[in-house]
Design a protein around this motif. Structure first.
Motif, PDB file in Angstrom:
ATOM      1  N   THR A  38       0.830  -1.204   0.000  1.00 42.87           N
ATOM      2  CA  THR A  38       0.000   0.000   0.000  1.00 42.87           C
ATOM      3  C   THR A  38       0.863   1.253   0.000  1.00 42.87           C
ATOM      4  N   TRP A  57      -6.186  -7.232   4.672  1.00 42.49           N
ATOM      5  CA  TRP A  57      -5.229  -6.131   4.633  1.00 42.49           C
ATOM      6  C   TRP A  57      -3.792  -6.661   4.618  1.00 42.49           C
ATOM      7  N   ASN A 103     -11.218  -3.999   5.037  1.00 44.47           N
ATOM      8  CA  ASN A 103     -10.295  -3.566   4.011  1.00 44.47           C
ATOM      9  C   ASN A 103      -9.640  -4.854   3.509  1.00 44.47           C
ATOM     10  N   PRO A 104      -9.836  -5.280   2.260  1.00 41.06           N
ATOM     11  CA  PRO A 104      -9.999  -4.448   1.071  1.00 41.06           C
ATOM     12  C   PRO A 104     -11.396  -4.378   0.448  1.00 41.06           C
ATOM     13  N   THR A 105     -12.390  -5.113   0.950  1.00 42.73           N
ATOM     14  CA  THR A 105     -13.638  -5.213   0.185  1.00 42.73           C
ATOM     15  C   THR A 105     -14.614  -4.068   0.433  1.00 42.73           C
ATOM     16  N   CYS A 110     -18.978  -7.495  -8.108  1.00 42.60           N
ATOM     17  CA  CYS A 110     -18.441  -6.694  -7.015  1.00 42.60           C
ATOM     18  C   CYS A 110     -19.437  -6.606  -5.876  1.00 42.60           C
ATOM     19  N   TYR A 156     -13.670   1.565   0.078  1.00 45.41           N
ATOM     20  CA  TYR A 156     -13.040   0.588  -0.792  1.00 45.41           C
ATOM     21  C   TYR A 156     -14.086  -0.165  -1.606  1.00 45.41           C
ATOM     22  N   TYR A 170     -13.954  -3.833  -4.274  1.00 45.45           N
ATOM     23  CA  TYR A 170     -13.062  -4.944  -4.637  1.00 45.45           C
ATOM     24  C   TYR A 170     -13.657  -5.709  -5.814  1.00 45.45           C
ATOM     25  N   GLY A 197      -5.084  -7.733  -6.154  1.00 48.36           N
ATOM     26  CA  GLY A 197      -5.582  -8.590  -5.094  1.00 48.36           C
ATOM     27  C   GLY A 197      -4.530  -9.483  -4.472  1.00 48.36           C
ATOM     28  N   PHE A 217      -3.161  -8.724  -1.152  1.00 53.34           N
ATOM     29  CA  PHE A 217      -4.032  -8.979  -0.006  1.00 53.34           C
ATOM     30  C   PHE A 217      -4.190 -10.478   0.252  1.00 53.34           C
ATOM     31  N   ARG A 257      -8.691  -9.549  -9.785  1.00 47.86           N
ATOM     32  CA  ARG A 257      -9.266  -8.752  -8.710  1.00 47.86           C
ATOM     33  C   ARG A 257      -8.245  -7.733  -8.224  1.00 47.86           C
ATOM     34  N   ARG A 282      -8.038  -3.941  -5.456  1.00 51.12           N
ATOM     35  CA  ARG A 282      -8.727  -3.031  -4.555  1.00 51.12           C
ATOM     36  C   ARG A 282      -8.719  -1.624  -5.127  1.00 51.12           C
TER      37      ARG A 282
END
Length: 414
Positions: free
Chosen positions: A7, A110, A166-168, A311, A319, A321, A357, A360, A368, A370
């Protein structure tokens, strides 16, 4: 080797591109993207002369504010259960270091949890999240995963939940939380519930903390980075469970903290005390932030769905995802075979920064990534204040333009 946090790395990369004059739509970093409430800034300024070291766990008055914050959320808390630190990351690391056993993680989750587990020598047992929401392992998969981990020599004793996620950008409902806690109870797992986004749940009264269900075995962490957009101030706090586990874990965390960060800076404790006492100015500000995050995240979600993504509908934080699996034939034909390559294509070819993704813990081949919508609120402080005060922020010119740029980039992918 522990790599640079994904991040932070993507934020620095995008910042460098922008500094070089390249236009980039920054959707890669989970910063709240809003100005400091003046009343909070005034509290910090008035405490600037407090330059002595404070108690490792925090001052008595700051701990009382933490306790009051949780008590008002139906988690009766004694000040002795509260710990403050320079960011919730520090407290998460200390808890992982202080507690025995390996770590069970929802997947995706995360980026920091797995990295911190590696730092303290713990195995990570990943369990996919359910279709409804992220932040919790799928209850149907959790017990089989625990059994398989034990057969392979792991010792799962800790479970991290992210509520909201986080992340969805979703908030697991009460039924999911209860089901996961029942399994954790049967298997004697200690829960670390990361609730830093709690006050950004779009329906705040729907939030259920595991500490309400397993109070003697749940540590709750939070901070001021998200709800009041004070990420750079590094203010975190935790609620330790009452009883022997809480006392012994607190003692170990104090030992770790005393050798790593000593204490949260006293001016920051003063700011935390003010925020967590929740005067009307603060609660009104948080409510405005929550409305803005909901409006813009929902608009970003719509743009992604229009482009062909599956999604989950966002229900907290800032957020989204998306999953572009149904576009696999077209993406493969374009030479894009992984989620990371999809993220790279968006940045390099279309000037849109997202985070793949796989960072994560997701399957690398999955399409996928974020999307963080919180840096769309404006380039200047004045624009951000306008966004906060607007009844329809997605129609503000700079936010509408960003959404149009996103739609154009998504259409150009295939």
């Amino acid at each position: 080797m522990i790599k640079h946090s994904a991040t932070l790395a993507v934020n620095e990369k995008i910042s460098a591109l922008r500094a070089a004059g390249k236009p980039v739509l920054h959707l890669g970093f989970g910063e709240a993207g809003l100005p400091v409430l003046p009343e909070i800034g005034a509290e910090l300024a008035s405490a600037a002369g407090q330059n002595a070291y404070g108690p490792v766990v925090g001052s008595a008055s700051a701990r009382a504010s933490v306790a009051g914050y949780f008590t008002r959320r139906d988690l009766p808390t004694d000040p002795e259960q509260a710990i403050l630190a320079p960011g919730s990351k520090a407290l998460l690391y200390a808890a992982l270091a202080a507690l025995p056993g390996d770590l069970v993680l929802p997947t995706p989750s995360w980026v920091t949890y797995a990295a911190q587990a590696a730092l303290v020598g713990k195995r990570v047992i990943g369990v996919p999240v359910p279709g409804e929401a992220g932040g919790v392992p799928d209850p149907a998969l959790l017990e089989p995963a625990l059994a398989a981990a034990r057969r392979e020599g792991a010792d799962p004793k800790l479970l991290v939940l992210t509520l909201p996620d986080n992340p969805t950008g979703t908030a697991a409902g009460a039924d999911l939380v209860k089901a996961v806690c029942e399994i954790a109870d049967r298997h004697g797992l200690v829960i670390i519930s990361d609730e830093i986004y709690r006050d950004l749940t779009y329906v705040p009264e729907a939030h259920l903390s595991p500490a309400s269900l397993l109070p003697e075995r749940t540590i709750v962490t939070g901070g001021l980075s998200k709800s009041t957009a004070l990420g750079g101030w590094r203010v975190g706090f935790a609620r330790m469970p009452a009883g022997e586990l809480g006392r012994s874990t607190t003692e170990r965390i104090v030992g770790i903290a005393s050798e790593i960060w000593s204490s949260l800076a006293m001016p920051m404790q003063a700011a935390a005390e003010f925020v967590l006492s929740e005067p009307t100015s603060v609660t009104d500000h948080v409510a405005a932030c929550r409305r803005l995050h909901a409006a813009v995240s929902s608009a970003v979600h719509s743009a992604l769905v229009e482009a062909g993504a599956e999604c989950r509908t966002p229900s907290a934080a800032f957020y989204v995802y998306p999953d572009f699996e149904q576009l696999r034939p077209e993406l493969t034909s374009a030479g894009i075979r992984t989620g990371a390559e999809l993220a790279d294509a968006l940045l390099d070819n279309h000037g849109v920064g997202v985070l793949a993704g796989e960072h994560f813990g997701d399957t690398p081949s999955a399409y996928r990534f974020r999307v963080a919508s919180s840096l769309l609120y404006g380039e200047t402080e004045d624009q951000r204040w306008q966004a906060l005060r607007s009844e329809n922020p997605v129609e503000l010119p700079w936010i509408a333009d960003a959404l149009d740029r996103l739609r154009t980039a998504l259409r150009s992918l295939v």
